[in-house]
Scaffold this motif. Sequence first.
Motif, PDB file in Angstrom:
ATOM      1  N   UNK A 104      -2.800  24.764  -1.088  1.00  8.63           N
ATOM      2  CA  UNK A 104      -1.500  24.156  -0.810  1.00  8.63           C
ATOM      3  C   UNK A 104      -1.564  23.130   0.318  1.00  8.63           C
ATOM      4  N   UNK A 105      -2.762  22.902   0.835  1.00 10.97           N
ATOM      5  CA  UNK A 105      -2.948  21.896   1.878  1.00 10.97           C
ATOM      6  C   UNK A 105      -2.585  20.522   1.318  1.00 10.97           C
ATOM      7  N   UNK A 106      -1.805  19.756   2.105  1.00  9.47           N
ATOM      8  CA  UNK A 106      -1.440  18.409   1.682  1.00  9.47           C
ATOM      9  C   UNK A 106      -2.565  17.437   1.981  1.00  9.47           C
ATOM     10  N   UNK A 107      -2.823  16.579   1.033  1.00  5.99           N
ATOM     11  CA  UNK A 107      -3.791  15.500   1.216  1.00  5.99           C
ATOM     12  C   UNK A 107      -3.047  14.192   0.984  1.00  5.99           C
ATOM     13  N   UNK A 108      -3.461  13.166   1.705  1.00  4.83           N
ATOM     14  CA  UNK A 108      -2.848  11.846   1.558  1.00  4.83           C
ATOM     15  C   UNK A 108      -3.836  10.904   0.896  1.00  4.83           C
ATOM     16  N   UNK A 109      -3.341  10.205  -0.094  1.00  2.29           N
ATOM     17  CA  UNK A 109      -4.132   9.171  -0.745  1.00  2.29           C
ATOM     18  C   UNK A 109      -3.477   7.832  -0.436  1.00  2.29           C
ATOM     19  N   UNK A 110      -4.230   6.928   0.144  1.00  5.77           N
ATOM     20  CA  UNK A 110      -3.741   5.578   0.420  1.00  5.77           C
ATOM     21  C   UNK A 110      -4.131   4.699  -0.757  1.00  5.77           C
ATOM     22  N   UNK A 111      -3.133   4.248  -1.493  1.00  5.99           N
ATOM     23  CA  UNK A 111      -3.378   3.449  -2.684  1.00  5.99           C
ATOM     24  C   UNK A 111      -3.088   1.987  -2.382  1.00  5.99           C
ATOM     25  N   UNK A 112      -4.154   1.199  -2.327  1.00 10.87           N
ATOM     26  CA  UNK A 112      -4.016  -0.242  -2.168  1.00 10.87           C
ATOM     27  C   UNK A 112      -3.404  -0.800  -3.459  1.00 10.87           C
ATOM     28  N   UNK A 113      -2.893  -2.018  -3.444  1.00  6.35           N
ATOM     29  CA  UNK A 113      -2.178  -2.551  -4.613  1.00  6.35           C
ATOM     30  C   UNK A 113      -2.928  -2.436  -5.944  1.00  6.35           C
ATOM     31  N   UNK A 114      -4.209  -2.791  -5.982  1.00  5.74           N
ATOM     32  CA  UNK A 114      -4.951  -2.690  -7.251  1.00  5.74           C
ATOM     33  C   UNK A 114      -5.092  -1.242  -7.707  1.00  5.74           C
ATOM     34  N   UNK A 115      -5.370  -0.353  -6.759  1.00  2.00           N
ATOM     35  CA  UNK A 115      -5.479   1.068  -7.093  1.00  2.00           C
ATOM     36  C   UNK A 115      -4.133   1.620  -7.550  1.00  2.00           C
TER      37      UNK A 115
ATOM     38  N   UNK B 107       0.876  -1.163   0.000  1.00  4.38           N
ATOM     39  CA  UNK B 107       0.000   0.000   0.000  1.00  4.38           C
ATOM     40  C   UNK B 107       0.916   1.215   0.000  1.00  4.38           C
ATOM     41  N   UNK B 108       0.620   2.162  -0.855  1.00  3.16           N
ATOM     42  CA  UNK B 108       1.452   3.350  -1.003  1.00  3.16           C
ATOM     43  C   UNK B 108       0.636   4.569  -0.587  1.00  3.16           C
ATOM     44  N   UNK B 109       1.274   5.461   0.162  1.00  8.95           N
ATOM     45  CA  UNK B 109       0.643   6.720   0.537  1.00  8.95           C
ATOM     46  C   UNK B 109       1.227   7.805  -0.361  1.00  8.95           C
ATOM     47  N   UNK B 110       0.354   8.460  -1.099  1.00  6.32           N
ATOM     48  CA  UNK B 110       0.753   9.531  -2.004  1.00  6.32           C
ATOM     49  C   UNK B 110       0.296  10.851  -1.416  1.00  6.32           C
ATOM     50  N   UNK B 111       1.224  11.781  -1.276  1.00  5.63           N
ATOM     51  CA  UNK B 111       0.891  13.127  -0.804  1.00  5.63           C
ATOM     52  C   UNK B 111       0.867  14.085  -1.982  1.00  5.63           C
ATOM     53  N   UNK B 112      -0.215  14.823  -2.077  1.00  5.89           N
ATOM     54  CA  UNK B 112      -0.395  15.851  -3.090  1.00  5.89           C
ATOM     55  C   UNK B 112      -0.974  17.084  -2.425  1.00  5.89           C
TER      56      UNK B 112
ATOM     57  N   UNK C 207       7.489   8.250 -11.296  1.00  6.11           N
ATOM     58  CA  UNK C 207       8.734   7.706 -10.757  1.00  6.11           C
ATOM     59  C   UNK C 207       8.617   7.501  -9.242  1.00  6.11           C
ATOM     60  N   UNK C 208       8.036   8.455  -8.556  1.00  3.91           N
ATOM     61  CA  UNK C 208       7.852   8.318  -7.104  1.00  3.91           C
ATOM     62  C   UNK C 208       6.965   7.138  -6.756  1.00  3.91           C
ATOM     63  N   UNK C 209       5.893   6.939  -7.520  1.00  2.00           N
ATOM     64  CA  UNK C 209       5.006   5.809  -7.267  1.00  2.00           C
ATOM     65  C   UNK C 209       5.703   4.474  -7.552  1.00  2.00           C
ATOM     66  N   UNK C 210       6.476   4.425  -8.622  1.00  2.00           N
ATOM     67  CA  UNK C 210       7.211   3.190  -8.938  1.00  2.00           C
ATOM     68  C   UNK C 210       8.207   2.876  -7.826  1.00  2.00           C
ATOM     69  N   UNK C 211       8.939   3.890  -7.377  1.00  2.00           N
ATOM     70  CA  UNK C 211       9.904   3.674  -6.292  1.00  2.00           C
ATOM     71  C   UNK C 211       9.213   3.211  -5.021  1.00  2.00           C
ATOM     72  N   UNK C 212       8.086   3.822  -4.688  1.00  2.00           N
ATOM     73  CA  UNK C 212       7.352   3.416  -3.485  1.00  2.00           C
ATOM     74  C   UNK C 212       6.814   1.992  -3.629  1.00  2.00           C
TER      75      UNK C 212
END
Length: 167
Positions: free
Chosen positions: A101-112, A6-11, A157-162
């Motif tokens: 500019x507020x950061x939000x976190x998206x939790x991406x499960x493997x399929x997502x 599971x990857x956490x993406x901050x945007x 690239x960040x998602x692939x590395x994570x």
Amino acid sequence: MSGARTVVLELTRMEAAHLAGLVTQFTELLEGAESGAGDPAIARLVPDAYADDAAAAQDFRDVTEHDLLERRRQDAAEVLESLREPGSLPDDAQPDDEALMELVELRLQPDALRAWLRCLAAIRLVLATRLDIRSEDDHDVDDPRFGIYEWLGYRLDGLVQAATGDD
């Protein structure tokens, strides 16, 4: 990539909103592909399997194109769903609004995560086609038109590395 992570993406909210807009435009492009307009960007998303035999390539495309484009639509829908709340901005938002500019976190499960990777890569291919990028020599980092292309590459690239556990 094993896909068990599971990857956490901050945007920022602004990034999420811009990305939602790009994915929406991508979805509209895919919907237009059903009309068979011969868009080079669509051709790049469903490449020929055979380089030498035009008839075999067309046969392969006839069999696979609909399914490939449908998968791309599903990936885009999944990305849009995950961006629905984080990418929504108030109608009266101003460019200097701190909430953008507020950061939000998206939790991406493997399929997502896999859907995100495929979708961002596909959008990047479309942009490369529109910008006529075929090699690194065609890409001018000082040209502002390439900014979105670069940003998508950075996020991809960040998602692939994570996903792979690379530091």
